[in-house]
Design a protein around this motif. Structure first.
Motif, PDB file in Angstrom:
ATOM      1  N   MET A 118      23.767  33.692 -32.011  1.00 46.84           N
ATOM      2  CA  MET A 118      25.093  33.794 -32.602  1.00 46.84           C
ATOM      3  C   MET A 118      25.699  33.018 -33.889  1.00 46.84           C
ATOM      4  SD  MET A 118      25.790  36.734 -30.853  1.00 46.84           S
ATOM      5  CE  MET A 118      27.582  36.781 -31.199  1.00 46.84           C
ATOM      6  N   GLY A 119      26.375  33.615 -34.391  1.00 48.97           N
ATOM      7  CA  GLY A 119      27.110  32.991 -35.690  1.00 48.97           C
ATOM      8  C   GLY A 119      28.053  33.725 -36.362  1.00 48.97           C
ATOM      9  N   PHE A 120      28.608  33.057 -37.606  1.00 42.75           N
ATOM     10  CA  PHE A 120      29.358  33.942 -38.478  1.00 42.75           C
ATOM     11  C   PHE A 120      28.656  34.729 -39.245  1.00 42.75           C
ATOM     12  CE2 PHE A 120      32.825  30.788 -37.617  1.00 42.75           C
ATOM     13  CZ  PHE A 120      33.980  31.502 -37.408  1.00 42.75           C
ATOM     14  N   VAL A 121      28.892  35.829 -39.655  1.00 38.31           N
ATOM     15  CA  VAL A 121      28.578  36.604 -40.695  1.00 38.31           C
ATOM     16  C   VAL A 121      29.126  36.132 -42.066  1.00 38.31           C
ATOM     17  CG1 VAL A 121      28.391  39.023 -41.943  1.00 38.31           C
ATOM     18  CG2 VAL A 121      28.050  38.653 -39.276  1.00 38.31           C
ATOM     19  N   ILE A 122      28.319  35.833 -42.921  1.00 39.46           N
ATOM     20  CA  ILE A 122      28.779  34.962 -44.077  1.00 39.46           C
ATOM     21  C   ILE A 122      28.543  35.800 -45.592  1.00 39.46           C
ATOM     22  CG2 ILE A 122      28.807  32.815 -42.873  1.00 39.46           C
ATOM     23  CD1 ILE A 122      26.764  31.792 -45.081  1.00 39.46           C
ATOM     24  N   GLY A 123      29.278  35.305 -46.619  1.00 39.56           N
ATOM     25  CA  GLY A 123      28.550  35.686 -47.994  1.00 39.56           C
ATOM     26  C   GLY A 123      28.967  34.326 -48.462  1.00 39.56           C
ATOM     27  N   GLN A 124      28.846  34.277 -49.728  1.00 38.65           N
ATOM     28  CA  GLN A 124      28.831  32.887 -50.599  1.00 38.65           C
ATOM     29  C   GLN A 124      30.056  32.177 -50.430  1.00 38.65           C
ATOM     30  OE1 GLN A 124      27.152  32.556 -54.625  1.00 38.65           O
ATOM     31  NE2 GLN A 124      25.813  34.136 -54.496  1.00 38.65           N
ATOM     32  N   ASP A 125      31.343  32.963 -50.555  1.00 36.44           N
ATOM     33  CA  ASP A 125      32.686  32.551 -50.273  1.00 36.44           C
ATOM     34  C   ASP A 125      33.712  32.867 -49.313  1.00 36.44           C
ATOM     35  OD1 ASP A 125      32.977  34.915 -51.466  1.00 36.44           O
ATOM     36  OD2 ASP A 125      34.029  34.141 -53.316  1.00 36.44           O
ATOM     37  N   PHE A 126      32.918  33.629 -48.273  1.00 34.65           N
ATOM     38  CA  PHE A 126      33.744  34.179 -47.112  1.00 34.65           C
ATOM     39  C   PHE A 126      32.863  34.266 -45.724  1.00 34.65           C
ATOM     40  CE2 PHE A 126      31.561  37.741 -48.557  1.00 34.65           C
ATOM     41  CZ  PHE A 126      31.414  38.541 -47.770  1.00 34.65           C
ATOM     42  N   ALA A 127      33.565  34.119 -44.633  1.00 29.47           N
ATOM     43  CA  ALA A 127      32.838  34.430 -43.460  1.00 29.47           C
ATOM     44  C   ALA A 127      33.547  35.340 -42.697  1.00 29.47           C
ATOM     45  CB  ALA A 127      32.786  32.964 -42.721  1.00 29.47           C
ATOM     46  N   SER A 128      32.881  36.010 -41.798  1.00 30.39           N
ATOM     47  CA  SER A 128      33.728  37.123 -40.954  1.00 30.39           C
ATOM     48  C   SER A 128      33.123  37.111 -39.474  1.00 30.39           C
ATOM     49  CB  SER A 128      33.233  38.572 -41.444  1.00 30.39           C
ATOM     50  OG  SER A 128      33.891  39.397 -40.868  1.00 30.39           O
ATOM     51  N   GLY A 129      33.882  37.339 -38.639  1.00 30.10           N
ATOM     52  CA  GLY A 129      33.395  37.500 -37.269  1.00 30.10           C
ATOM     53  C   GLY A 129      34.355  38.618 -36.366  1.00 30.10           C
TER      54      GLY A 129
ATOM     55  N   MET B 113      27.062  44.601 -40.635  1.00 25.74           N
ATOM     56  CA  MET B 113      27.050  43.823 -42.016  1.00 25.74           C
ATOM     57  C   MET B 113      25.880  43.523 -42.303  1.00 25.74           C
ATOM     58  SD  MET B 113      30.890  42.435 -41.653  1.00 25.74           S
ATOM     59  CE  MET B 113      30.966  41.631 -39.821  1.00 25.74           C
ATOM     60  N   LEU B 114      24.954  43.406 -41.599  1.00 19.89           N
ATOM     61  CA  LEU B 114      23.607  42.727 -41.725  1.00 19.89           C
ATOM     62  C   LEU B 114      22.619  43.583 -42.332  1.00 19.89           C
ATOM     63  CD1 LEU B 114      23.231  40.324 -38.775  1.00 19.89           C
ATOM     64  CD2 LEU B 114      24.327  39.958 -40.781  1.00 19.89           C
ATOM     65  N   GLY B 115      22.990  44.894 -42.638  1.00 22.68           N
ATOM     66  CA  GLY B 115      22.177  45.722 -43.054  1.00 22.68           C
ATOM     67  C   GLY B 115      21.741  45.722 -44.527  1.00 22.68           C
ATOM     68  N   PRO B 116      20.441  46.502 -44.905  1.00 24.81           N
ATOM     69  CA  PRO B 116      19.926  46.147 -46.234  1.00 24.81           C
ATOM     70  C   PRO B 116      20.707  46.275 -47.174  1.00 24.81           C
ATOM     71  CG  PRO B 116      18.474  47.406 -44.916  1.00 24.81           C
ATOM     72  CD  PRO B 116      19.656  47.392 -44.258  1.00 24.81           C
ATOM     73  N   GLY B 117      20.865  45.464 -48.333  1.00 24.11           N
ATOM     74  CA  GLY B 117      21.940  45.582 -49.559  1.00 24.11           C
ATOM     75  C   GLY B 117      23.149  45.179 -49.067  1.00 24.11           C
ATOM     76  N   SER B 118      23.671  44.822 -47.874  1.00 28.32           N
ATOM     77  CA  SER B 118      25.033  44.140 -47.392  1.00 28.32           C
ATOM     78  C   SER B 118      25.453  43.023 -48.285  1.00 28.32           C
ATOM     79  CB  SER B 118      25.230  44.135 -46.226  1.00 28.32           C
ATOM     80  OG  SER B 118      24.579  42.986 -45.799  1.00 28.32           O
ATOM     81  N   GLY B 119      24.440  42.283 -48.516  1.00 30.33           N
ATOM     82  CA  GLY B 119      24.738  40.929 -49.190  1.00 30.33           C
ATOM     83  C   GLY B 119      25.242  39.859 -48.188  1.00 30.33           C
ATOM     84  N   MET B 120      25.271  40.197 -46.743  1.00 32.20           N
ATOM     85  CA  MET B 120      25.880  39.428 -45.946  1.00 32.20           C
ATOM     86  C   MET B 120      24.744  38.911 -44.703  1.00 32.20           C
ATOM     87  SD  MET B 120      29.694  40.920 -45.163  1.00 32.20           S
ATOM     88  CE  MET B 120      29.080  42.531 -45.391  1.00 32.20           C
ATOM     89  N   ARG B 121      24.682  37.597 -44.378  1.00 31.68           N
ATOM     90  CA  ARG B 121      23.792  37.085 -43.166  1.00 31.68           C
ATOM     91  C   ARG B 121      24.562  36.192 -42.333  1.00 31.68           C
ATOM     92  NH1 ARG B 121      21.062  40.519 -44.806  1.00 31.68           N
ATOM     93  NH2 ARG B 121      19.282  40.826 -45.491  1.00 31.68           N
ATOM     94  N   VAL B 122      23.763  36.067 -41.228  1.00 34.94           N
ATOM     95  CA  VAL B 122      24.585  35.195 -40.001  1.00 34.94           C
ATOM     96  C   VAL B 122      23.911  33.689 -40.331  1.00 34.94           C
ATOM     97  CG1 VAL B 122      24.074  34.649 -37.787  1.00 34.94           C
ATOM     98  CG2 VAL B 122      24.191  37.123 -38.321  1.00 34.94           C
ATOM     99  N   LEU B 123      25.087  33.002 -40.351  1.00 39.53           N
ATOM    100  CA  LEU B 123      24.827  31.668 -40.423  1.00 39.53           C
ATOM    101  C   LEU B 123      24.463  31.064 -38.627  1.00 39.53           C
ATOM    102  CD1 LEU B 123      24.966  28.818 -41.892  1.00 39.53           C
ATOM    103  CD2 LEU B 123      27.362  28.774 -41.305  1.00 39.53           C
ATOM    104  N   ASN B 124      23.135  30.603 -38.705  1.00 42.32           N
ATOM    105  CA  ASN B 124      22.823  30.281 -37.370  1.00 42.32           C
ATOM    106  C   ASN B 124      22.542  28.804 -37.499  1.00 42.32           C
ATOM    107  OD1 ASN B 124      21.245  29.601 -34.811  1.00 42.32           O
ATOM    108  ND2 ASN B 124      21.650  31.845 -34.506  1.00 42.32           N
ATOM    109  N   CYS B 125      23.275  28.032 -36.738  1.00 38.62           N
ATOM    110  CA  CYS B 125      22.972  26.499 -36.518  1.00 38.62           C
ATOM    111  C   CYS B 125      22.487  26.030 -35.244  1.00 38.62           C
ATOM    112  CB  CYS B 125      24.340  25.851 -36.986  1.00 38.62           C
ATOM    113  SG  CYS B 125      24.783  26.297 -38.583  1.00 38.62           S
TER     114      CYS B 125
END
Length: 203
Positions: free
Chosen positions: A141-152, A162-174
């Protein structure tokens, strides 16, 4: 004005291009539309630079709104009188400058971020603390993020969408034990020990 028949016009164009390329066996001498020359390719950025940049809460809401209802953004979740205690902690330490909540049923939240590296470092510290107490919790799990925002979101389906192709968003997993199945992306984030991925699972 009388128009020439379509087949006549097409024939004239073919002849014109044939004459243009006459005397040359080099495909590069042909117009690009006819297979000649090399069309410049737009290089797709990878990693953090490949993420979407919202620029504002309205911009982030439009991006997130492609996957859940987010036509109106409120400063408090679900129209409640005060924000949740969990969300309230995401402040200056996380470099969060603004919080907003979509008007969907899943309490999808958006956090605008000033310094993405500081945000990722704060999230990594949270994950390390949780890992020490509960090593097998929230591995994927993790936040879905862009360069200057995060979403949950309370909905894992919304987050996965939100992680689909072309969305420009990815999960930040630490999470130290994160290891996605084959075929999913796993690129370095801005902070060592964190990655950007298109894999998300509650298991």
């Amino acid at each position: 004005m009388r128009l020439a028949p379509l087949h006549t016009t097409a024939g004239a164009l073919v002849l014109l291009f044939a004459l243009t390329a006459c005397g040359s066996d080099d495909p590069g001498s042909l117009p690009a539309a006819f297979g000649g020359g090399a069309m410049p390719e737009k290089k797709q950025e990878s990693g953090f630079k490949g993420l979407a940049k919202a620029g504002s809460m309205a911009g982030a809401a439009r991006l997130v709104g492609g996957y859940t209802q987010c036509t109106n953004v409120s400063s408090i979740p679900g129209g409640e009188d005060s924000e949740s205690e969990e969300d309230a902690k995401y402040g200056k330490t996380y470099s969060v400058t603004e919080r907003g909540y979509c008007n969907d049923e899943d309490e999808t939240g958006i956090f605008m971020i000033k310094d993405p590296k500081a945000f990722q470092a704060a999230i990594k510290a949270d994950v390390d603390k949780e890992y020490a107490e509960h090593p097998h919790s929230h591995v994927n799990m993790g936040f879905v993020i862009g360069q200057d925002f995060a979403s949950g979101s309370q909905s894992s389906q919304v987050m996965a969408a939100m992680l689909g192709p072309g969305s420009g968003m990815r999960v930040l997993n630490c999470h130290p034990d994160f290891n996605p199945p084959s075929g999913y992306s796993k690129e370095p984030a801005l902070v060592k020990g964190c990655v950007l991925t298109d894999y998300l699972s509650e298991e």
